[in-house]
Scaffold this motif. Structure first.
Motif, short mmCIF file in Angstrom:
data_model
loop_
_atom_site.label_atom_id
_atom_site.label_comp_id
_atom_site.label_asym_id
_atom_site.label_seq_id
_atom_site.Cartn_x
_atom_site.Cartn_y
_atom_site.Cartn_z
N ARG A 36 0.81 -1.22 0.00
CA ARG A 36 0.00 0.00 0.00
C ARG A 36 0.84 1.27 0.00
O ARG A 36 0.34 2.33 -0.36
N ILE A 37 2.11 1.17 0.39
CA ILE A 37 2.97 2.37 0.34
C ILE A 37 3.87 2.36 -0.90
O ILE A 37 4.75 3.19 -1.03
N GLY A 38 3.62 1.41 -1.80
CA GLY A 38 4.32 1.42 -3.08
C GLY A 38 5.55 0.55 -3.18
O GLY A 38 6.27 0.63 -4.17
N LYS A 39 5.81 -0.27 -2.17
CA LYS A 39 6.97 -1.17 -2.26
C LYS A 39 6.60 -2.37 -3.12
O LYS A 39 5.46 -2.83 -3.10
N LYS A 40 7.56 -2.87 -3.86
CA LYS A 40 7.35 -4.08 -4.65
C LYS A 40 7.59 -5.28 -3.73
O LYS A 40 8.72 -5.52 -3.29
N VAL A 41 6.52 -5.99 -3.42
CA VAL A 41 6.56 -7.07 -2.44
C VAL A 41 5.90 -8.30 -3.04
O VAL A 41 4.86 -8.20 -3.69
N ILE A 42 6.50 -9.45 -2.80
CA ILE A 42 5.96 -10.71 -3.32
C ILE A 42 5.79 -11.68 -2.16
O ILE A 42 6.71 -11.88 -1.36
N TYR A 43 4.59 -12.27 -2.10
CA TYR A 43 4.31 -13.26 -1.06
C TYR A 43 3.28 -14.26 -1.55
O TYR A 43 2.34 -13.90 -2.25
N TYR A 99 6.98 0.68 9.92
CA TYR A 99 7.08 2.09 10.29
C TYR A 99 8.43 2.67 9.87
O TYR A 99 8.50 3.81 9.42
N GLY A 100 9.48 1.89 10.03
CA GLY A 100 10.80 2.36 9.65
C GLY A 100 10.92 2.61 8.16
O GLY A 100 11.47 3.63 7.74
N VAL A 101 10.40 1.69 7.36
CA VAL A 101 10.42 1.87 5.90
C VAL A 101 9.57 3.08 5.53
O VAL A 101 9.97 3.91 4.71
N GLU A 109 6.89 11.35 2.74
CA GLU A 109 5.93 12.05 1.87
C GLU A 109 5.44 11.15 0.73
O GLU A 109 4.25 11.10 0.44
N GLU A 110 6.36 10.45 0.08
CA GLU A 110 5.96 9.55 -1.02
C GLU A 110 5.11 8.40 -0.50
O GLU A 110 4.09 8.06 -1.10
N LEU A 112 -0.09 5.72 0.24
CA LEU A 112 -1.09 5.18 1.16
C LEU A 112 -2.46 5.84 0.92
O LEU A 112 -3.49 5.16 0.89
N ILE A 113 -2.46 7.14 0.71
CA ILE A 113 -3.70 7.86 0.42
C ILE A 113 -4.28 7.39 -0.91
O ILE A 113 -5.49 7.11 -1.02
N ASP A 114 -3.43 7.27 -1.93
CA ASP A 114 -3.89 6.78 -3.24
C ASP A 114 -4.46 5.38 -3.13
O ASP A 114 -5.50 5.06 -3.72
#
Length: 178
Positions: A51-58, A152-154, A160-161, A166-168
């Protein structure tokens, strides 16, 4: 529960936590590994990071997870969640990652275990549950504390990004409610 959270915070090595956050933040792709009760924790951090735009695979299937390990490179990072640190299959994944020199973080109990020994960064949770765990309650709580701190750390690294993403994401999901 409060005692478990307190013990979890007492086990945190700040330098290891910060290095783990940097690893996840800078990774091209983040791959998550965990089965059984740990799959719930993996799924939680998966959706948060996405949701914050990281490329994650699971994927919760261990066989699929092993194929992830085969396709990763040194620009990627992994997070292996295993309370025992000796879950059959996940130890094999850890060995493959270690051999390929893929950096990875482990979240395991404090006791010595194969996965934490192989990991680049080892984050520990209290060893409070018996061999026969009734729902993996305390290990789940302590693992969520660690994954939330990683998240939270990431998030904070590019506030800001990540806030905009997250809002988007929230706006996109709200379309489904209409």
């Amino acid at each position: 529960n409060m005692n478990t959270v307190l013990k979890t915070y007492q086990l945190i090595n700040i330098d290891t936590l910060e290095a783990s956050i940097d690893l996840l933040n800078n990774a091209s792709t983040i791959y998550l590994f965990g089965v059984g009760g740990s799959s719930v924790i993996g799924l939680d951090i998966y959706q948060k990071l996405m949701r914050i735009g990281k490329k994650v695979i699971y994927n919760a299937d261990l066989h699929v997870q092993m194929t992830f390990a085969q396709s990763m490179d040194q620009n990627d990072a992994a997070l292996i969640i295993s309370y025992s640190g000796s879950t059959t299959g996940l130890v094999d994944v850890a060995r493959v990652l270690h051999e390929k020199q893929i950096p990875f973080i482990s979240i395991t109990q404090i006791n010595s275990n194969p996965i934490s020994k192989l990991s680049t960064y080892s984050l520990k949770v209290p060893s409070e549950e018996k061999a026969l765990r009734i729902g993996a309650v305390s290990s789940r709580i302590s693992s969520f504390v660690i994954t939330d701190l990683l998240y939270y750390g990431v998030f904070k690294k590019n506030f800001e990004e990540h806030k905009k993403n997250l809002i988007d994401s929230k706006d996109n999901v709200s379309i489904l409610k209409k």
